[in-house]
Design a protein around this motif. Structure first.
Motif, short mmCIF file in Angstrom:
data_model
loop_
_atom_site.label_atom_id
_atom_site.label_comp_id
_atom_site.label_asym_id
_atom_site.label_seq_id
_atom_site.Cartn_x
_atom_site.Cartn_y
_atom_site.Cartn_z
N THR A 51 -12.94 -14.11 2.99
CA THR A 51 -12.50 -13.26 1.88
C THR A 51 -11.73 -12.03 2.36
N THR A 52 -11.76 -11.77 3.66
CA THR A 52 -10.97 -10.66 4.19
C THR A 52 -9.50 -11.06 4.22
N SER A 53 -8.64 -10.13 4.52
CA SER A 53 -7.19 -10.35 4.47
C SER A 53 -6.80 -11.55 5.33
N SER A 54 -5.85 -12.32 4.82
CA SER A 54 -5.43 -13.54 5.50
C SER A 54 -3.92 -13.64 5.48
N GLU A 55 -3.38 -14.38 6.47
CA GLU A 55 -1.94 -14.62 6.53
C GLU A 55 -1.56 -15.94 5.89
#
Length: 408
Positions: A51-55
């Motif tokens: 759920t953390t930032s992803s590319e």
């Protein structure tokens, strides 16, 4: 958001139900607390990683391990729950029978300890296997040797040896010593040529930079050839601009050149020996089921003769059935990868070869033959997603070409 809520509810229900087996077997409170703590850490780490930032659809090593531990823990529940549920149905039926027949107060028999012990014993098999696959299985390299016979093989290439590797997935590696061992193992085969059938990285060219020197040690007297796989194009990354995505692909091409691979982009090369030759044909990725279709078989073979002996490199084995095997040109041997054998299955040579991936790919591991043509689907050098392998080990394929018919 709703998918996460449903997932967490299902996870909690499975965990609570599995906890009943632990409580039945032992009254030691520290065991109970340990089980609960592990369950919380596993799901907490999984939620945090995903759920953390992803590319984009990028699976970093941290995400892969979060998925791997969740899979291992859930394997316990997937075995325990059906057994315990079956026992509960029987307990409920017995209690209901007593109520209806004896007219007494409904009484639910207690859980039987031996049932929970059997359930946990069975659940331990996939659980420990998945943990072993993460710890040791992913680097349990093996060399598979095949001898293939062709009546029209040029005489000069009788006994010619080629080594195929596929699906390096360098972005997943976490043990340099093991990778160096595998590279040395490839060189020990002393094949005439090395053919790499795609997926050098998971997502970005930069993943391969720490491994350039290691793979640069690969040696073959007639050269090293490669093609691109679906992961090499950077399609699973949310790039800020199209220019950055294009640069990533160009960087990967440069890295392959620096390593010593001759990258074939819908083109061919000839290997010549004693005035005779065989064609190495390489197509870009072509795959069914939503995968990139950049491969152009006609273009790749446009400058070779129909009667040439041909070895085709095509990353995705679905290409073979869809376009290759029925093509007007006769492709004697196709080399593919892509499936990884799902990194999970059961293989006992001469007895059984099974993996769930067989329901997706008709040709998924090993040698297959149709219309006098062969395909080898390499099980992969690296790993992706689940950071391990169980039963389907990382593979180095050595194929010897022989002139004439196979002896009965």
């Amino acid at each position: 958001m709703m998918r996460w809520i449903i997932f967490i509810i299902v996870y909690l229900l499975f965990t609570i139900y599995s906890f009943q087996a632990i409580k039945t077997i032992t009254k030691q409170s520290w065991v109970h607390y340990l089980f609960i703590a592990i369950a919380v850490v596993v799901i907490g780490n999984f939620i945090f990683q995903f759920t953390t930032s992803s590319e984009g659809r990028v699976l970093s090593p941290a995400k892969s391990y979060a998925f791997g531990f969740l899979l291992a823990f859930m394997s316990l529940a997937l075995v325990l729950v059906p057994i315990l549920l079956g026992e509960d149905i029987i307990r409920g039926a017995l209690g209901l029978y007593d109520k209806l027949v004896t007219k007494e107060t409904f009484y639910l028999p207690s859980r039987r300890k031996f049932v929970s012990q059997i359930a946990l014993g069975l659940a331990a098999i996939p659980f420990t296997s998945l943990l072993y696959g993460m710890y040791r299985g992913k680097y349990r390299f093996r060399v598979l040797n095949y001898t293939l016979h062709f009546e029209d093989l040029p005489d000069a290439f009788d006994g010619y040896r080629l080594t195929q590797i596929s699906d390096i997935h360098s972005g997943s590696f976490d043990n340099k010593e093991k990778i160096e061992y595998a590279v040395d193992l490839i060189n020990e085969q002393q094949s005439d040529t090395i053919l790499f059938t795609g997926d050098m990285v998971n997502n970005k060219a930069s993943e391969m930079i720490p491994w350039k020197d290691t793979f640069g040690r690969l040696k073959a007297k007639d050269g090293k050839f490669s093609v691109l796989g679906n992961h090499d194009y950077g399609d699973y990354v949310d790039w800020p601009t199209k220019e950055e995505k294009s640069k990533n692909l160009e960087d990967l091409k440069t890295i392959q050149k620096d390593i010593g691979f001759d990258l074939l982009l819908n083109e061919h090369r000839y290997l010549e020996k004693d005035g005779q030759r065989i064609a190495i044909v390489g197509v870009e990725n072509w795959g069914k089921g939503g995968f990139k279709k950049a491969g152009d078989l006609k273009k790749a073979s446009s400058q070779i003769e129909p009667n040439d002996f041909k070895i085709l490199m095509s990353h995705d084995p679905s290409h073979w059935d869809a376009e290759v095997v029925n093509d007007d040109y006769h492709y004697h041997l196709t080399l593919s990868g892509h499936t990884h054998g799902m990194q999970f299955g059961i293989e006992i040579p001469g007895w059984i070869k099974w993996s769930p991936v067989k329901w997706r790919y008709k040709q998924w591991a090993g040698i297959y033959e149709a219309l006098g043509q062969y395909i080898n689907v390499n099980r992969g050098f690296g790993y992706l997603g689940y950071p391990g392998r169980v039963g389907i080990w990382p593979e180095i394929t050595v194929i010897e070409l022989k002139k004439g018919k196979k002896e009965a």
